[in-house]
Design an enzyme around this catalytic site. Structure first.
Site, short mmCIF file in Angstrom:
data_model
loop_
_atom_site.label_atom_id
_atom_site.label_comp_id
_atom_site.label_asym_id
_atom_site.label_seq_id
_atom_site.Cartn_x
_atom_site.Cartn_y
_atom_site.Cartn_z
CD GLU A 280 3.48 -24.34 -10.27
OE1 GLU A 280 2.93 -23.23 -10.17
OE2 GLU A 280 4.63 -24.49 -10.73
CD1 TRP A 283 5.27 -21.34 -7.59
CD2 TRP A 283 5.11 -19.11 -7.43
NE1 TRP A 283 6.44 -20.79 -8.07
CE2 TRP A 283 6.35 -19.42 -7.99
CE3 TRP A 283 4.78 -17.77 -7.24
CZ2 TRP A 283 7.29 -18.45 -8.35
CZ3 TRP A 283 5.71 -16.79 -7.60
CH2 TRP A 283 6.94 -17.13 -8.15
CD1 TRP A 311 0.79 1.93 -15.97
CD2 TRP A 311 1.32 0.33 -17.44
NE1 TRP A 311 1.43 0.93 -15.28
CE2 TRP A 311 1.77 -0.06 -16.16
CE3 TRP A 311 1.55 -0.51 -18.52
CZ2 TRP A 311 2.43 -1.26 -15.93
CZ3 TRP A 311 2.21 -1.71 -18.28
CH2 TRP A 311 2.64 -2.07 -17.00
CG ASN A 346 0.25 -20.81 -15.03
OD1 ASN A 346 -0.06 -19.76 -14.49
ND2 ASN A 346 1.51 -21.23 -15.13
CD1 TRP A 364 0.65 -3.55 -13.36
CD2 TRP A 364 -0.86 -4.65 -12.12
NE1 TRP A 364 0.74 -3.08 -12.06
CE2 TRP A 364 -0.17 -3.74 -11.29
CE3 TRP A 364 -1.85 -5.45 -11.55
CZ2 TRP A 364 -0.43 -3.60 -9.92
CZ3 TRP A 364 -2.12 -5.32 -10.19
CH2 TRP A 364 -1.42 -4.40 -9.39
CD1 TRP A 387 -3.86 -10.45 -13.27
CD2 TRP A 387 -2.95 -9.41 -15.04
NE1 TRP A 387 -4.58 -10.80 -14.39
CE2 TRP A 387 -4.05 -10.17 -15.48
CE3 TRP A 387 -2.22 -8.68 -15.97
CZ2 TRP A 387 -4.42 -10.23 -16.82
CZ3 TRP A 387 -2.60 -8.72 -17.31
CH2 TRP A 387 -3.68 -9.49 -17.72
#
Ligand code: FAD
Length: 480
Positions: A280, A283, A311, A346, A364, A387
């Site tokens: 993580e 990440w 959108w 998360n 987003w 996002w």
């Protein structure tokens, strides 16, 4: 003795601080923080950010004073503030950590050139992340867009040295300390809203500053790391580290986290658990890697085809989402947790992001902006990655057609509804069976739990099955 200004940015700590260590080895040290929100381009600090910053600066100044130093505060423009301060302290060098933020690249180059014109040396140090984004490359020489090969390359290439100790600062004070601003001059406190102090929940939850960060890291390693893999998806538990704001503000370096977690493994505990957690942290590295190489991604999709995505303009839906009033308990619980304490689990971030971008088809970027204002640890690299991942347009993203079902996600990850009950007290007395779908509960069950749909808690603002079908139709139009 030569004097160095240490320009503090997102590195609000004393340990493993390369710029401070370098300055202390040279001679006199003048640590300075410059408040210049209008230099942050489209991303000036949001409300929760400001609250955290204020607290963290207070703590850092107190720690510096304990070590015989102190922090000078100045308002921007940064270049002018540094030149003024160099002239009043006789400093000949300015040192800082690179921020790995594309929107600040130009500003930093201007500052460096401006300081050079004044005859001042500059030194920049790495430390925000663990890898050099230009040094890790795919076989064909470009940046990575997929996590797993990035992670493999990272493991093969990055060698971790030990974090630096707190430097000896006792004899580094200048003859006289220059004048500075006060924190009150920066007006960082969040506004009261409807007579309620927005920061209350944050104050109760967090201890900003280096000591709070290290305490949280140690508590996580001692109590939760062993169960990290199993517990990290349970939002009601304290199964993750809650380090994100501390890492964002640089109150603890990623190297310190990495080395302490590995130290725990060597003490006989489990390698797999540690590796899951370190992946993580990786990440986070990957997010910075992508942001560095694709600087437009905070606002533009990485995958071109999403640039023309149709959108919807749904201001009512967006408002219901921000207020935790969508009628889907797991979504609303997450959004209320975010508002109350400036952090969200998360798993729930993924659920609320899927709901906004897929069930509501709201761009987003709107969600990213809201997170930017409300997360204490809003981080341009991680927020953009999160996002774009959730909306399908980013690096190694969840495909758009994978649409989280807010009911089954709630039932799977919050089976006894503890998380929902904590953040939506008006649903607290509903039995487990209905806690994630109150609209389906029989009238007598709702009445007994004191729930009046449409009055105490909203009806769902969309029907998930219909919304899902609508989203998939829209996707077809993009793919055709
Ligand atoms: P832990 O599970 O304990 O992880 C430890 C650290 O690893 C985190 O503090 C973080 O620095 C890093 N990390 C963990 N997961 C990720 C991830 N998926 N991507 C990048 N880094 C990660 N994280 C932020 O720090 N700031 C943000 O603004 C942010 N916005 C997000 C928005 C969305 C829509 C999503 C889905 C995720 C976002 N994340 C963000 C990533 C992740 O949700 C948080 O880092 C994590 O929930 C923080 O809790 P923790 O510190 O307990 O995490």
């Amino acid at each position: 003795m030569p004097t160095t200004l240490v320009w503090l940015r997102n590195d609000l700590r004393l340990s493993d601080h390369a710029a401070l260590t370098h300055a202390a080895e040279r001679g006199c040290v003048v640590p300075v923080f410059i408040w210049a929100p209008d230099e942050e381009g489209d991303w000036p600090p949001g409300g929760a950010h400001r609250w955290w910053l204020q607290a963290s600066l207070q703590v850092l100044d107190a720690s510096l004073r304990e070590h015989g130093s102190r922090m000078i505060l100045r308002s921007g423009p940064s270049l002018k503030a540094l030149i003024d301060l160099a002239s009043s302290t006789g400093a000949d060098q300015v040192a800082w950590h690179t921020r790995v933020a594309p929107h600040l690249r130009e500003r930093d180059v201007e500052v460096r050139n401006g300081l050079a014109r004044e005859g001042l040396e500059t030194r920049q140090f790495a430390g925000r992340i663990l890898h050099d984004p230009d040094a890790i490359q795919t076989g064909s020489g470009g940046p990575y867009k997929v996590f797993t090969p990035f992670w493999k390359k990272f493991q093969a290439q990055v060698h971790m040295s030990d974090p630096l100790d707190i430097p000896e600062l006792a004899n580094t004070a200048p003859e006289t300390w220059p004048e500075g601003a006060t924190l009150d001059d920066f007006d960082l406190s969040p506004m009261e809203q409807d007579g309620v102090d927005w920061a209350d929940g944050m104050r109760e939850t967090w201890v900003p500053g280096e000591a709070g960060a290290l305490e949280r890291l140690d508590a996580f390693i001692e109590e939760s790391l062993i169960d990290y893999e199993a517990q990290r998806n349970v939002p009601a538990d304290h199964g993750t580290s809650w380090l994100s704001p501390h890492l964002h503000w640089g109150e603890v370096s990623p190297r310190t986290v990495w080395v302490r977690v590995n130290g725990w493994v060597q003490n006989g505990a489990m390698r797999d658990e540690a590796d899951k957690f370190l992946s993580e942290i990786a990440w986070r590295e990957f997010s910075y890697h992508v942001l560095h190489h694709f600087p437009a991604t905070p606002t533009a999709p990485l995958k071109d085809k999403y640039a023309a995505f149709p959108w919807r303009d749904d201001s009512d839906g967006l408002e219901a989402w921000t207020r935790g009033q969508t009628g889907y308990p797991i979504v609303d619980a997450g959004m209320r947790q975010l508002w109350a304490i400036g952090w969200m689990h998360n798993r729930v971030r993924m659920i609320v992001a899927s709901f906004l971008t897929k069930d509501l088809l709201v761009p987003w970027q709107e969600g990213a902006r809201w997170f930017w204002d409300t997360l204490c640890g809003a981080d341009l690299a991680n927020n953009t990655m999160g996002w774009q991942w959730a909306s399908g347009s980013g690096a190694d993203a969840q495909p758009f057609f994978r649409i989280f079902n807010p009911i089954s996600q709630g039932e799977k990850h919050d089976p006894d509804g503890a998380y929902v009950r904590r953040w939506i007290p008006e649903l607290a007395d509903l039995p487990n069976k209905w806690i994630h779908k109150p609209w389906a509960a029989p009238d007598n069950v709702l009445a007994e739990a004191g729930v009046e749909l449409g009055t105490t808690y909203p009806h769902p603002i969309v029907d998930h099955s219909e919304a899902r079908a609508r989203a998939l139709d829209v996707l077809k139009s993009v793919n055709s």
